[in-house]
Scaffold this active site. Structure first.
Site, PDB file in Angstrom:
ATOM      1  N   GLY A  61       0.832  -1.203   0.000  1.00  0.00           N
ATOM      2  CA  GLY A  61       0.000   0.000   0.000  1.00  0.00           C
ATOM      3  C   GLY A  61       0.859   1.242   0.000  1.00  0.00           C
ATOM      4  O   GLY A  61       2.047   1.178   0.333  1.00  0.00           O
ATOM      5  N   CYS A 100       5.259  -6.096   1.791  1.00  0.00           N
ATOM      6  CA  CYS A 100       5.672  -4.695   1.754  1.00  0.00           C
ATOM      7  C   CYS A 100       4.967  -3.885   2.855  1.00  0.00           C
ATOM      8  O   CYS A 100       5.244  -4.100   4.022  1.00  0.00           O
ATOM      9  CB  CYS A 100       5.428  -4.139   0.349  1.00  0.00           C
ATOM     10  SG  CYS A 100       6.329  -2.617   0.071  1.00  0.00           S
ATOM     11  N   TYR A 101       4.042  -3.037   2.520  1.00  0.00           N
ATOM     12  CA  TYR A 101       3.301  -2.323   3.571  1.00  0.00           C
ATOM     13  C   TYR A 101       2.686  -3.331   4.542  1.00  0.00           C
ATOM     14  O   TYR A 101       2.647  -3.100   5.752  1.00  0.00           O
ATOM     15  CB  TYR A 101       2.208  -1.442   2.934  1.00  0.00           C
ATOM     16  CG  TYR A 101       1.390  -0.668   3.938  1.00  0.00           C
ATOM     17  CD1 TYR A 101       1.816   0.572   4.400  1.00  0.00           C
ATOM     18  CD2 TYR A 101       0.192  -1.185   4.442  1.00  0.00           C
ATOM     19  CE1 TYR A 101       1.063   1.273   5.336  1.00  0.00           C
ATOM     20  CE2 TYR A 101      -0.564  -0.493   5.372  1.00  0.00           C
ATOM     21  CZ  TYR A 101      -0.123   0.737   5.814  1.00  0.00           C
ATOM     22  OH  TYR A 101      -0.854   1.430   6.736  1.00  0.00           O
ATOM     23  N   HIS A 136       7.719  -7.679  -3.470  1.00  0.00           N
ATOM     24  CA  HIS A 136       6.431  -8.086  -4.057  1.00  0.00           C
ATOM     25  C   HIS A 136       6.582  -9.410  -4.815  1.00  0.00           C
ATOM     26  O   HIS A 136       6.995  -9.419  -5.966  1.00  0.00           O
ATOM     27  CB  HIS A 136       5.928  -7.003  -5.019  1.00  0.00           C
ATOM     28  CG  HIS A 136       5.466  -5.767  -4.314  1.00  0.00           C
ATOM     29  ND1 HIS A 136       4.173  -5.604  -3.879  1.00  0.00           N
ATOM     30  CD2 HIS A 136       6.130  -4.649  -3.949  1.00  0.00           C
ATOM     31  CE1 HIS A 136       4.048  -4.438  -3.283  1.00  0.00           C
ATOM     32  NE2 HIS A 136       5.233  -3.834  -3.307  1.00  0.00           N
ATOM     33  N   GLU A 149       4.338 -11.124  -6.107  1.00  0.00           N
ATOM     34  CA  GLU A 149       3.291 -11.326  -7.125  1.00  0.00           C
ATOM     35  C   GLU A 149       3.642 -10.761  -8.486  1.00  0.00           C
ATOM     36  O   GLU A 149       2.994 -11.058  -9.473  1.00  0.00           O
ATOM     37  CB  GLU A 149       1.956 -10.717  -6.649  1.00  0.00           C
ATOM     38  CG  GLU A 149       1.953  -9.219  -6.409  1.00  0.00           C
ATOM     39  CD  GLU A 149       2.513  -8.823  -5.046  1.00  0.00           C
ATOM     40  OE1 GLU A 149       3.114  -9.693  -4.378  1.00  0.00           O
ATOM     41  OE2 GLU A 149       2.363  -7.654  -4.672  1.00  0.00           O
ATOM     42  N   ASP A 178     -17.702 -11.698 -22.664  1.00  0.00           N
ATOM     43  CA  ASP A 178     -18.180 -11.461 -21.298  1.00  0.00           C
ATOM     44  C   ASP A 178     -19.699 -11.523 -21.198  1.00  0.00           C
ATOM     45  O   ASP A 178     -20.251 -12.214 -20.336  1.00  0.00           O
ATOM     46  CB  ASP A 178     -17.688 -10.097 -20.783  1.00  0.00           C
ATOM     47  CG  ASP A 178     -16.179  -9.974 -20.873  1.00  0.00           C
ATOM     48  OD1 ASP A 178     -15.513 -11.023 -21.029  1.00  0.00           O
ATOM     49  OD2 ASP A 178     -15.667  -8.847 -20.801  1.00  0.00           O
ATOM     50  N   LYS A 219     -10.173 -12.320 -17.166  1.00  0.00           N
ATOM     51  CA  LYS A 219     -10.601 -12.616 -18.535  1.00  0.00           C
ATOM     52  C   LYS A 219     -10.413 -14.094 -18.935  1.00  0.00           C
ATOM     53  O   LYS A 219     -11.318 -14.713 -19.478  1.00  0.00           O
ATOM     54  CB  LYS A 219      -9.821 -11.722 -19.504  1.00  0.00           C
ATOM     55  CG  LYS A 219     -10.318 -11.781 -20.926  1.00  0.00           C
ATOM     56  CD  LYS A 219     -11.490 -10.861 -21.105  1.00  0.00           C
ATOM     57  CE  LYS A 219     -12.004 -10.858 -22.520  1.00  0.00           C
ATOM     58  NZ  LYS A 219     -13.141  -9.929 -22.636  1.00  0.00           N
TER      59      LYS A 219
END
Ligand code: XMP
Length: 521
Positions: free
Chosen positions: A55, A82-83, A178, A180, A235, A377
């Site tokens: 964050g 992180c944060y 991070h 990710e 979609d 997606k």
């Protein structure tokens, strides 16, 4: 109920990538903004593990975002990023210092860094450090300066002595980087180790999702009626079929045919949804209305506005003919939802309105049904396959709401649209025949507002020129032209000129985006 993982969002730009990684591991997760995560929420959600996202705030600042203290009492593994690491340290009795951003002696770290292991081992780090060090992505100003009781260090980087920390007894893990993001190449492994530690078996599947989604739709809608705008895109198609499976004839789809669709597209949509799936479908053939409104219009923005406004009017008119409808279904996807969760705003989540039904729910007093709002997606595609939609629908290139209007620079005429449709069909057929469709992100023909001289047989021709466009892209934000072989281009040009009356010249657009856009208008 599937086991679920809770991601508490502290406003990081990359929180949605955490969810992405977990779904790749067949783990069901939900992201919730920190404001919404209360004691009561935790008691009801009952997460099997929790992740604190990164964050932009600083834990040193009074009033900065925190999770409720009860999260540490749940007895489930927690991973702080992180944060999230800093929050965990401070909450549990460690210390965090504000960082100096630049200049000598700063402890801030942005970008690539390398983490090396300490002496100690940890199942959370299985598969890490096999080649000594791991590349990670850092993005922090503050840093942990003293660990909370029970925590130890398992990895360090030059500017982050506490790059990887853990309290193994409580199964609390906290990292400064991070895992990710793409630039932490082995990051996925940490998520895998984390969810295995938490006891997730990786049993979340599309089949399970489908059952659960159907249950939720029934619960939300009861015996009321639902309207769904169908465009023929992935979609809205998947949303319609799923909702139909849940509530059958309580669903009516409205398909607006604005006369700017591709060759055979309207017939295909009607055949698929009305004939194959037996879905109640209003085929709103409003070609005349749209095409007359567009007569004489050549400015791209005026085209878009004209089409957008009429679309809403027409949709509303047809939707009003469905008596007693209380819900509007939309194919909103997960990234749309996350993008619109405001970090500093209140607990409510605002939904990005879709271009084709913008503002409609409020205007018509309808409530929203959004069965895809937890999916990415490619997961929507997987769900579509699960529901039996053919690959020709699922793998379709994106098609813009204003349709062929923005592939016909300058004035739109019916004659030009007819020529464009035929040329586009030949081009796409060529791409499919050569097995290139799935490699290309989007491909189409634009008919140019110039006529050029040619010679065919013994006669002179004076016909339209067209441009072929094909791009590769990940998200449409940037794109590169597709490197067709000269042979392919030559063969395609010959076919278009031979098979499509009205075109005597074919060009290939080799502009990337930026500086160009994908569409011609
Ligand atoms: P551009 O041309 O901006 O296109 O590079 C990026 C992607 O967006 C699509 N596009 C639109 N989609 N309404 C839409 O629904 C529009 O007005 C519109 N304009 C562009 C385009 O087809 C490409 O996929």
């Amino acid at each position: 109920m599937t086991d679920q993982l809770l991601i508490i969002d502290f406003g990081s730009q990359v929180t949605q990538l955490i969810a992405r990684r977990l779904r790749e591991l067949n783990v069901y997760c939900e992201i919730h903004p920190f404001q919404n995560v209360t004691d009561a929420f935790l008691a009801e959600f009952r997460p099997k593990a929790v992740i604190f996202s990164g964050g932009p705030d600083s834990v040193v600042r009074e009033g900065s975002p925190r999770p409720p203290a009860s999260v540490y009492q749940l007895g489930v593994p927690i991973l702080g990023i992180c944060y999230g690491q800093q929050v965990m340290m401070q909450d549990l009795g460690g210390q965090v210092e504000g960082g100096k951003i630049s200049g000598g002696g700063g402890t801030a770290e942005f970008g690539r860094a390398y983490v090396t292991p300490t002496e100690q081992r940890l199942p959370f780090l299985d598969g890490w450090f096999e080649e000594g060090r791991e590349q990670v992505w850092m993005s922090h100003g503050d840093h942990v300066s003293r660990l909370a009781p029970g925590f130890e260090v398992f990895g360090t980087s030059p500017n982050a002595p506490f790059a990887i920390t853990a309290d193994p007894a409580r199964r609390f893990y906290a990292v400064q980087f991070h895992p990710e993001v793409h630039h932490t190449p082995n990051g996925r492994r940490l998520y895998e180790n984390f969810v295995r530690q938490a006891g997730f078996t990786g049993d979340w599947t599309m089949g399970a999702y489908r059952e659960e989604a159907i249950r939720k739709i029934r619960e939300q809608v009861g015996d009321k009626k639902v309207i769904c705008g169908l465009s023929g895109g992935v979609d809205s198609s998947v949303a319609a079929v799923l909702i139909h499976e849940a509530i059958g004839d309580q669903l009516t789809c409205v398909f607006v045919d604005h006369g700017l669709l591709r060759l055979g597209e309207a017939e295909e949509v009607v055949a698929m949804f009305r004939d194959h799936y037996n879905i109640r479908l209003i085929h709103a053939d409003e070609q005349e209305l749209f095409l007359s409104a567009l007569e004489g219009v050549s400015d791209p923005e005026v085209k878009r506005k004209t089409i957008g406004k009429l679309f809403i009017d027409v949709f509303q008119k047809h939707a009003n003919s469905i008596e007693g409808a209380e819900f509007l279904a939309q194919g909103t996807l997960y990234p749309d939802v996350i993008e619109s969760v405001s970090f500093s705003g209140g607990p409510s989540v605002t939904i990005k309105s879709h271009h084709n039904v913008g503002g409609l729910p409020e205007k018509m007093g309808l409530k929203l049904v959004e069965p895809l709002r937890e999916l990415f997606k490619d997961e929507v595609r997987a769900l579509g396959r699960e529901l039996g939609l053919p690959d020709s629908f699922i793998g379709r290139h994106p098609f813009p709401g204003p349709g062929l209007a923005i592939r016909c620079p300058g004035e739109i005429t019916r004659a030009k649209l007819d020529i464009l449709r035929k040329a586009d069909a030949v081009y796409i057929d060529q791409i499919r025949r050569h097995g290139l469709y799935d490699e290309i992100w989007q491909a189409f023909v634009a008919i140019l507002p110039v006529r050029t001289v040619g010679v065919m047989g013994d006669g002179r021709t004076y016909d339209y020129a067209c441009a072929l466009r094909a791009v590769t892209s990940v998200d449409g934000m940037t794109a590169d032209y597709y490197p067709f072989s000269h042979e392919f281009l030559g063969e395609t040009a010959t076919r278009i000129i031979n098979e499509v009356e009205g075109i005597n010249r074919v060009t290939y657009d080799i502009t990337s985006k930026p500086p160009g856009t994908i569409e011609w208008e």
